[in-house]
Enzyme design. Sequence first.
Site, PDB file in Angstrom:
ATOM      1  N   VAL A  40      20.368  52.950  21.200  1.00  0.00           N
ATOM      2  CA  VAL A  40      18.826  53.122  20.114  1.00  0.00           C
ATOM      3  C   VAL A  40      17.939  52.423  20.222  1.00  0.00           C
ATOM      4  O   VAL A  40      18.757  50.951  19.573  1.00  0.00           O
ATOM      5  CB  VAL A  40      19.232  53.843  18.666  1.00  0.00           C
ATOM      6  CG1 VAL A  40      18.366  54.794  18.222  1.00  0.00           C
ATOM      7  CG2 VAL A  40      20.411  55.038  18.828  1.00  0.00           C
ATOM      8  N   PHE A  41      16.408  52.445  20.516  1.00  0.00           N
ATOM      9  CA  PHE A  41      15.690  51.921  20.486  1.00  0.00           C
ATOM     10  C   PHE A  41      15.053  51.779  19.027  1.00  0.00           C
ATOM     11  O   PHE A  41      14.536  52.946  18.801  1.00  0.00           O
ATOM     12  CB  PHE A  41      14.938  51.381  21.812  1.00  0.00           C
ATOM     13  CG  PHE A  41      14.040  51.012  21.342  1.00  0.00           C
ATOM     14  CD1 PHE A  41      13.647  49.231  22.071  1.00  0.00           C
ATOM     15  CD2 PHE A  41      12.717  50.747  21.117  1.00  0.00           C
ATOM     16  CE1 PHE A  41      13.048  48.302  21.428  1.00  0.00           C
ATOM     17  CE2 PHE A  41      11.143  49.711  21.220  1.00  0.00           C
ATOM     18  CZ  PHE A  41      11.870  48.780  20.985  1.00  0.00           C
ATOM     19  N   GLY A  42      15.075  51.321  18.579  1.00  0.00           N
ATOM     20  CA  GLY A  42      13.736  50.846  17.132  1.00  0.00           C
ATOM     21  C   GLY A  42      13.043  50.446  17.252  1.00  0.00           C
ATOM     22  O   GLY A  42      13.052  48.965  17.280  1.00  0.00           O
ATOM     23  N   TYR A  43      11.849  50.851  16.452  1.00  0.00           N
ATOM     24  CA  TYR A  43      10.410  50.694  16.758  1.00  0.00           C
ATOM     25  C   TYR A  43       9.806  50.202  15.731  1.00  0.00           C
ATOM     26  O   TYR A  43       9.018  49.946  14.887  1.00  0.00           O
ATOM     27  CB  TYR A  43       9.661  51.013  17.782  1.00  0.00           C
ATOM     28  CG  TYR A  43       9.193  52.664  17.941  1.00  0.00           C
ATOM     29  CD1 TYR A  43       8.305  52.855  17.291  1.00  0.00           C
ATOM     30  CD2 TYR A  43      10.042  53.072  18.354  1.00  0.00           C
ATOM     31  CE1 TYR A  43       8.098  53.499  16.980  1.00  0.00           C
ATOM     32  CE2 TYR A  43       9.953  54.656  18.083  1.00  0.00           C
ATOM     33  CZ  TYR A  43       9.180  55.287  17.140  1.00  0.00           C
ATOM     34  OH  TYR A  43       8.626  56.149  17.092  1.00  0.00           O
ATOM     35  N   GLY A  44      10.044  51.360  14.676  1.00  0.00           N
ATOM     36  CA  GLY A  44       9.952  51.334  13.133  1.00  0.00           C
ATOM     37  C   GLY A  44      10.851  51.130  12.397  1.00  0.00           C
ATOM     38  O   GLY A  44      11.192  49.527  12.396  1.00  0.00           O
ATOM     39  N   SER A  45      11.176  52.071  11.024  1.00  0.00           N
ATOM     40  CA  SER A  45      12.408  51.103   9.883  1.00  0.00           C
ATOM     41  C   SER A  45      13.257  50.450  10.788  1.00  0.00           C
ATOM     42  O   SER A  45      13.993  49.664  10.145  1.00  0.00           O
ATOM     43  CB  SER A  45      11.899  52.224   9.223  1.00  0.00           C
ATOM     44  OG  SER A  45      12.653  53.450   9.386  1.00  0.00           O
TER      45      SER A  45
ATOM     46  N   GLU B 220      15.361  61.384  10.974  1.00  0.00           N
ATOM     47  CA  GLU B 220      14.571  61.226  11.987  1.00  0.00           C
ATOM     48  C   GLU B 220      13.729  62.631  12.215  1.00  0.00           C
ATOM     49  O   GLU B 220      13.108  63.040  13.492  1.00  0.00           O
ATOM     50  CB  GLU B 220      14.582  60.887  13.566  1.00  0.00           C
ATOM     51  CG  GLU B 220      14.585  59.658  13.719  1.00  0.00           C
ATOM     52  CD  GLU B 220      14.267  58.151  13.000  1.00  0.00           C
ATOM     53  OE1 GLU B 220      12.487  58.697  12.696  1.00  0.00           O
ATOM     54  OE2 GLU B 220      14.482  57.263  12.073  1.00  0.00           O
TER      55      GLU B 220
END
Length: 205
Positions: free
Chosen positions: A10-15, A103
């Site tokens: 999983v790619f996280g770009y926020g929290s 999400e």
Amino acid sequence: MSASERPYIVFGYGSLIWKPPPQVVARTPGYLKGYVRRFAQKSHDHRGTPENPGRVVTLIHSEDWDAFSGSDPFPHDDVVWGVAYTINPLYESEVREYLDYREKDGYTLEQVDVFGLENGIEKILVHKAFCYVGRNDNPSFLGSEPTEALAERIWRSVGPSGPNKDYLYHLAEAVRELAPESYDSHLFALEARCKELDQKTEGNN
């Protein structure tokens, strides 16, 4: 897991950058190409309320953003940094459920390639990581807002997960730590304006 099965990444770009999912077995910092990160998504359940939604980030394809953002003052050569998390395969279904719930406010799963530099050469570090994106056809998507109005909304909004401005500050700090040489002008402009509002409030007390 057999050799034919792909790991759940999983790619996280926020929290997710500073509050990662559970059961992580590997962490790969990297960046995306062809996307912009914008505070273009309403938050009814974490950083705001249904009556007064806050604002959180989403990814938008650069060409899509051009089509509906009006006059975006921020350059497309900003780089969207984040972290690709490999999940322990024994807990994949539980983590998927956890993230789907976390999400749920307007986000859709897409797959993205995560890039990085090895010995000065750009390459794909992770092929087709899963990523939660707020597409422009979901009810929580807002599109472009004037920076001043957007910063004020973030500065004033509070939800069950805390003040909206804390989300902004955590994200700015996390991006700086991930890639000190990188710059996210949209993110840092909002951070600077909210801190100006903090100082004004402190000065009036």
